[in-house]
Design a protein around this motif. Sequence first.
Motif, short mmCIF file in Angstrom:
data_model
loop_
_atom_site.label_atom_id
_atom_site.label_comp_id
_atom_site.label_asym_id
_atom_site.label_seq_id
_atom_site.Cartn_x
_atom_site.Cartn_y
_atom_site.Cartn_z
N THR A 42 0.82 -1.21 0.00
CA THR A 42 0.00 0.00 0.00
C THR A 42 0.86 1.26 0.00
O THR A 42 0.61 2.21 -0.76
CB THR A 42 -0.92 0.01 1.24
OG1 THR A 42 -1.83 -1.07 1.15
CG2 THR A 42 -1.70 1.32 1.35
N VAL A 43 1.88 1.26 0.84
CA VAL A 43 2.77 2.43 0.94
C VAL A 43 3.63 2.57 -0.32
O VAL A 43 3.80 3.68 -0.84
CB VAL A 43 3.65 2.32 2.20
CG1 VAL A 43 4.68 3.45 2.24
CG2 VAL A 43 2.78 2.36 3.45
N LEU A 44 4.18 1.47 -0.80
CA LEU A 44 5.03 1.51 -2.00
C LEU A 44 4.25 2.04 -3.21
O LEU A 44 4.82 2.69 -4.08
CB LEU A 44 5.60 0.13 -2.31
CG LEU A 44 6.66 -0.41 -1.35
CD1 LEU A 44 7.07 -1.82 -1.73
CD2 LEU A 44 7.89 0.50 -1.33
N TYR A 77 13.73 -3.59 0.42
CA TYR A 77 13.98 -2.15 0.38
C TYR A 77 15.35 -1.84 -0.22
O TYR A 77 15.48 -0.95 -1.07
CB TYR A 77 13.89 -1.54 1.79
CG TYR A 77 14.33 -0.10 1.82
CD1 TYR A 77 13.48 0.91 1.41
CD2 TYR A 77 15.63 0.25 2.24
CE1 TYR A 77 13.89 2.24 1.39
CE2 TYR A 77 16.05 1.57 2.23
CZ TYR A 77 15.17 2.56 1.81
OH TYR A 77 15.59 3.86 1.78
N ASP A 78 16.38 -2.59 0.20
CA ASP A 78 17.73 -2.29 -0.27
C ASP A 78 17.94 -2.64 -1.74
O ASP A 78 18.98 -2.32 -2.32
CB ASP A 78 18.79 -2.96 0.61
CG ASP A 78 18.66 -4.48 0.62
OD1 ASP A 78 17.79 -5.02 -0.08
OD2 ASP A 78 19.43 -5.13 1.36
N LYS A 79 16.94 -3.30 -2.36
CA LYS A 79 17.03 -3.64 -3.78
C LYS A 79 16.16 -2.72 -4.64
O LYS A 79 16.16 -2.84 -5.88
CB LYS A 79 16.61 -5.09 -4.01
CG LYS A 79 17.48 -6.12 -3.28
CD LYS A 79 18.92 -6.09 -3.78
CE LYS A 79 19.77 -7.17 -3.09
NZ LYS A 79 21.19 -7.13 -3.52
N LEU A 80 15.42 -1.84 -3.99
CA LEU A 80 14.60 -0.90 -4.74
C LEU A 80 15.48 0.09 -5.51
O LEU A 80 16.56 0.47 -5.03
CB LEU A 80 13.69 -0.11 -3.80
CG LEU A 80 12.50 -0.82 -3.13
CD1 LEU A 80 11.84 0.13 -2.13
CD2 LEU A 80 11.50 -1.28 -4.18
N PRO A 81 15.04 0.54 -6.68
CA PRO A 81 15.75 1.65 -7.35
C PRO A 81 15.80 2.86 -6.42
O PRO A 81 14.90 3.04 -5.58
CB PRO A 81 14.89 1.92 -8.58
CG PRO A 81 14.14 0.64 -8.83
CD PRO A 81 13.89 0.06 -7.46
N GLN A 95 13.20 4.21 -3.41
CA GLN A 95 13.59 4.34 -2.02
C GLN A 95 13.27 5.75 -1.50
O GLN A 95 12.77 5.91 -0.39
CB GLN A 95 15.08 4.06 -1.85
CG GLN A 95 15.46 2.60 -2.02
CD GLN A 95 16.94 2.37 -1.81
OE1 GLN A 95 17.76 3.30 -1.97
NE2 GLN A 95 17.31 1.15 -1.47
N VAL A 96 13.56 6.74 -2.31
CA VAL A 96 13.28 8.12 -1.92
C VAL A 96 11.78 8.33 -1.74
O VAL A 96 11.33 8.95 -0.76
CB VAL A 96 13.85 9.12 -2.96
CG1 VAL A 96 13.35 10.54 -2.67
CG2 VAL A 96 15.36 9.08 -2.97
N ARG A 97 10.99 7.80 -2.69
CA ARG A 97 9.53 7.95 -2.58
C ARG A 97 9.01 7.27 -1.32
O ARG A 97 8.10 7.79 -0.66
CB ARG A 97 8.85 7.37 -3.83
CG ARG A 97 8.80 8.34 -5.01
CD ARG A 97 7.95 7.81 -6.14
NE ARG A 97 8.61 6.73 -6.84
CZ ARG A 97 9.50 6.91 -7.82
NH1 ARG A 97 9.81 8.14 -8.20
NH2 ARG A 97 10.07 5.88 -8.41
#
Length: 335
Positions: free
Chosen positions: A45-47, A102-106, A110-112
């Motif tokens: 939901t948050v992503l 999270y650590d694999k997100l672009p 991650q900023v968003r």
Amino acid sequence: MDTSASNRRLRVLLTAIGNGTLIPQPEFQRRLVWINKDKIEFIRTVLEGYPFPEIYIAAGKVDTKTGEGAEMLVDGQQRITTLYQYFRGSADLRLPKDFPRYDKLPEGDQVRFLEYKVVVRDLGNMSIDQIKQVFQRINSTSYGLNAMEIHNARYGGEFKKFAEKISQLEFFDDYRVFTSTDVKRMNDVMYCASLTATVMSTYFNRDSEVEIFLEKFNEEFDAQELLLKNIEKVLTFISRLNFPPKSRIYKKADFFTLFVEIYKILITANVDLNIPRVRSELETFFNHVDIVGTGLDTGSADVERYYKAALQASNDRGNRIARGEIISKTLRNTI
């Protein structure tokens, strides 16, 4: 009471948890009860940028020498703790293979995530007693709700879903075991949860053990497939006894006892029961129970004892045991 609402970036809340300036579990908070699936869906939901309801915080202790202080998370523990687990890569959070860590997100994603705006309502500087009152009002599940509705607000896991599945079996509708009010108030689910917990353990007082099973099997309930098969076997047996829908055996207290005792013989002890003989014995027994209800004496101590155990406080452990012993004796007379 002066309260104010504002937006805080998620990174501010996560940093505050990390350095101890936001306390996610004061002593008046509920335990974390979300199952892993709930956590994953919330993170999704948050992503995806969708909003979630506001959280509540209050001022905590302040160091008058340094000026440093802390805040307490009054409501929103599960949400913020779940996001913190995701951010930190906690082992308490099991991500599916196709779900991005999270650590694999672009970097942009991650900023968003970190810039996600959370609506925070600040209760200010209140005493612990006042905060507890606020928390109880916010989570007012005890106001007008019965036990299963309260449990439903806390547990959404496997055992609760299993009890729901049992309550929706056609048998209960065919024989009108539950009223429309039972269904509306989730009394049917509580009844089936108690029934299931009893055949998995023993007779207990009212619904006192249900929460233990809801919590123990919240995340996983591996036995449910076999248990469902066994429960359906017992219900089929009872159905084949061919008692009319208005028979006493379908009253909640009587049915509870009959189901448990048949389960013990058919499933636990793996002993076959002869349907015509069981039907005959039960019909005779319950006819005598109904006669006692009219004020006449049947001359049977067991019948008198059963009637009393079913009349008042029928869900007390002692009365459940008493009825169980008598029905067990009746059934074993047919073997």
